[in-house]
Design a protein around this motif. Sequence first.
Motif, PDB file in Angstrom:
ATOM      1  N   ALA A 186      34.909  44.665  50.331  1.00  0.00           N
ATOM      2  CA  ALA A 186      35.762  45.034  50.049  1.00  0.00           C
ATOM      3  C   ALA A 186      37.237  44.582  49.283  1.00  0.00           C
ATOM      4  O   ALA A 186      37.347  44.020  48.549  1.00  0.00           O
ATOM      5  CB  ALA A 186      36.468  45.918  50.957  1.00  0.00           C
ATOM      6  N   VAL A 187      37.224  42.801  50.365  1.00  0.00           N
ATOM      7  CA  VAL A 187      37.786  41.992  50.112  1.00  0.00           C
ATOM      8  C   VAL A 187      37.810  40.965  48.662  1.00  0.00           C
ATOM      9  O   VAL A 187      38.194  40.018  48.155  1.00  0.00           O
ATOM     10  CB  VAL A 187      38.108  40.946  51.562  1.00  0.00           C
ATOM     11  CG1 VAL A 187      39.348  39.989  51.308  1.00  0.00           C
ATOM     12  CG2 VAL A 187      39.178  41.739  52.520  1.00  0.00           C
ATOM     13  N   PHE A 188      36.072  40.654  49.585  1.00  0.00           N
ATOM     14  CA  PHE A 188      35.294  39.754  48.232  1.00  0.00           C
ATOM     15  C   PHE A 188      35.678  40.454  46.684  1.00  0.00           C
ATOM     16  O   PHE A 188      35.808  39.736  45.866  1.00  0.00           O
ATOM     17  CB  PHE A 188      33.507  39.635  48.590  1.00  0.00           C
ATOM     18  CG  PHE A 188      33.389  38.954  47.557  1.00  0.00           C
ATOM     19  CD1 PHE A 188      32.716  37.354  47.309  1.00  0.00           C
ATOM     20  CD2 PHE A 188      31.926  39.124  46.948  1.00  0.00           C
ATOM     21  CE1 PHE A 188      32.981  36.676  47.006  1.00  0.00           C
ATOM     22  CE2 PHE A 188      31.486  38.448  46.064  1.00  0.00           C
ATOM     23  CZ  PHE A 188      31.156  37.393  45.921  1.00  0.00           C
ATOM     24  N   THR A 189      35.249  41.853  46.275  1.00  0.00           N
ATOM     25  CA  THR A 189      35.210  42.191  45.214  1.00  0.00           C
ATOM     26  C   THR A 189      36.616  42.912  44.797  1.00  0.00           C
ATOM     27  O   THR A 189      36.943  42.754  43.918  1.00  0.00           O
ATOM     28  CB  THR A 189      34.425  43.519  45.323  1.00  0.00           C
ATOM     29  OG1 THR A 189      34.973  44.310  46.247  1.00  0.00           O
ATOM     30  CG2 THR A 189      33.380  43.389  45.301  1.00  0.00           C
ATOM     31  N   ALA A 190      37.762  43.032  45.982  1.00  0.00           N
ATOM     32  CA  ALA A 190      39.185  43.446  45.452  1.00  0.00           C
ATOM     33  C   ALA A 190      40.622  42.193  45.392  1.00  0.00           C
ATOM     34  O   ALA A 190      41.325  42.692  45.014  1.00  0.00           O
ATOM     35  CB  ALA A 190      39.006  44.285  46.633  1.00  0.00           C
ATOM     36  N   GLU A 191      40.144  41.479  45.877  1.00  0.00           N
ATOM     37  CA  GLU A 191      41.133  40.523  46.573  1.00  0.00           C
ATOM     38  C   GLU A 191      41.068  39.410  45.199  1.00  0.00           C
ATOM     39  O   GLU A 191      39.583  39.231  45.051  1.00  0.00           O
ATOM     40  CB  GLU A 191      40.935  40.327  47.449  1.00  0.00           C
ATOM     41  CG  GLU A 191      41.317  41.138  48.829  1.00  0.00           C
ATOM     42  CD  GLU A 191      42.450  42.057  48.218  1.00  0.00           C
ATOM     43  OE1 GLU A 191      44.031  41.429  48.097  1.00  0.00           O
ATOM     44  OE2 GLU A 191      42.469  43.035  49.019  1.00  0.00           O
ATOM     45  N   GLN A 192      42.377  38.773  45.499  1.00  0.00           N
ATOM     46  CA  GLN A 192      42.184  37.293  44.101  1.00  0.00           C
ATOM     47  C   GLN A 192      41.789  36.444  45.091  1.00  0.00           C
ATOM     48  O   GLN A 192      40.036  35.218  44.195  1.00  0.00           O
ATOM     49  CB  GLN A 192      43.927  36.835  44.119  1.00  0.00           C
ATOM     50  CG  GLN A 192      43.575  36.049  43.130  1.00  0.00           C
ATOM     51  CD  GLN A 192      42.877  36.713  41.895  1.00  0.00           C
ATOM     52  OE1 GLN A 192      43.388  37.814  41.691  1.00  0.00           O
ATOM     53  NE2 GLN A 192      42.670  35.725  40.683  1.00  0.00           N
ATOM     54  N   LYS A 193      41.557  36.280  46.546  1.00  0.00           N
ATOM     55  CA  LYS A 193      40.502  35.006  47.561  1.00  0.00           C
ATOM     56  C   LYS A 193      39.788  35.670  48.212  1.00  0.00           C
ATOM     57  O   LYS A 193      40.240  36.861  48.576  1.00  0.00           O
ATOM     58  CB  LYS A 193      41.864  34.171  47.640  1.00  0.00           C
ATOM     59  CG  LYS A 193      41.126  33.632  47.989  1.00  0.00           C
ATOM     60  CD  LYS A 193      42.137  32.742  49.155  1.00  0.00           C
ATOM     61  CE  LYS A 193      42.501  32.787  50.815  1.00  0.00           C
ATOM     62  NZ  LYS A 193      40.793  32.672  51.390  1.00  0.00           N
ATOM     63  N   PRO A 194      38.673  35.635  47.813  1.00  0.00           N
ATOM     64  CA  PRO A 194      38.011  36.023  49.312  1.00  0.00           C
ATOM     65  C   PRO A 194      37.862  35.081  50.231  1.00  0.00           C
ATOM     66  O   PRO A 194      38.643  34.385  50.892  1.00  0.00           O
ATOM     67  CB  PRO A 194      36.264  35.141  48.979  1.00  0.00           C
ATOM     68  CG  PRO A 194      36.375  34.103  48.155  1.00  0.00           C
ATOM     69  CD  PRO A 194      38.085  34.916  47.015  1.00  0.00           C
ATOM     70  N   PHE A 195      37.511  36.113  51.865  1.00  0.00           N
ATOM     71  CA  PHE A 195      37.525  35.276  53.157  1.00  0.00           C
ATOM     72  C   PHE A 195      36.614  34.538  53.493  1.00  0.00           C
ATOM     73  O   PHE A 195      35.748  34.227  52.618  1.00  0.00           O
ATOM     74  CB  PHE A 195      37.358  36.263  54.229  1.00  0.00           C
ATOM     75  CG  PHE A 195      38.620  37.273  54.244  1.00  0.00           C
ATOM     76  CD1 PHE A 195      39.875  37.070  53.924  1.00  0.00           C
ATOM     77  CD2 PHE A 195      38.250  37.988  55.647  1.00  0.00           C
ATOM     78  CE1 PHE A 195      40.721  37.977  54.354  1.00  0.00           C
ATOM     79  CE2 PHE A 195      39.630  38.748  55.485  1.00  0.00           C
ATOM     80  CZ  PHE A 195      40.436  38.816  55.825  1.00  0.00           C
TER      81      PHE A 195
END
Length: 236
Positions: free
Chosen positions: A109-118
């Motif tokens: 979810a973070v990788f696809t939706a957020e500006q910066k991936p973990f």
Amino acid sequence: MTQQFYVSPEQLMKDRADFARKGIARGRSVVVISCADGIALVAENPSPSLHKIGEIYDKIAFAAVGKYNEFESLRQAGVRYADVRGYSYDREDVTARGLASVYAQSLGAVFTAEQKPFEVELAVAEVGSTQAEDHLYRLTFDGSIADEHSFVVMGGQAEKVSSAIDAGWQASLGFADAVRLALKGLTPAREGDQPAPALPPSALEVAVLDRLSESARGSRRAFRRLNDADITALLA
């Protein structure tokens, strides 16, 4: 008039993946090895308090490389998930596979939706009553999950460390031999392929998931963290 720039989804995902990989590669390596006595977790980590390895639940441990604040938030979320599930249902319902699935969803979810991936890579390990029942899961920054066997190597010079571990791994390894093998892989080679001095115990973070039965341990908890004296004694 504002000019708009178009970036294709494929290029956007590639740029995010490259960004995350570079951040992970800058970190020091972590090794998780299944052995006859249980599962050994070894990290090159000179910090005595900022741990890369941690306990999640009775027989489940967590290891990570990358940005500390990001993987620490994931570790804490995993502990909360395990506590709630174990309390609501049964302690046996808390499994490494379930925890890895939750982590995969969060990372994806973070990788696809957020500006910066973990900028993190994770390993979730669960010790079984036999070596065949050990579970090792590796999770990458985009939420991909892999069911690994024998060992997991993450971060830093992962390919070189993995080659060294693969050359020496055997199912019959005990804890001491597994830690020595991990240390051999983590020790960098000098120029000309000359062996470098082994890393001192103060530069290592070591923990184990003990395969002993609950009655032998006296506790349901299989996780045990080793201090510098324990590591020195183990490698002696």
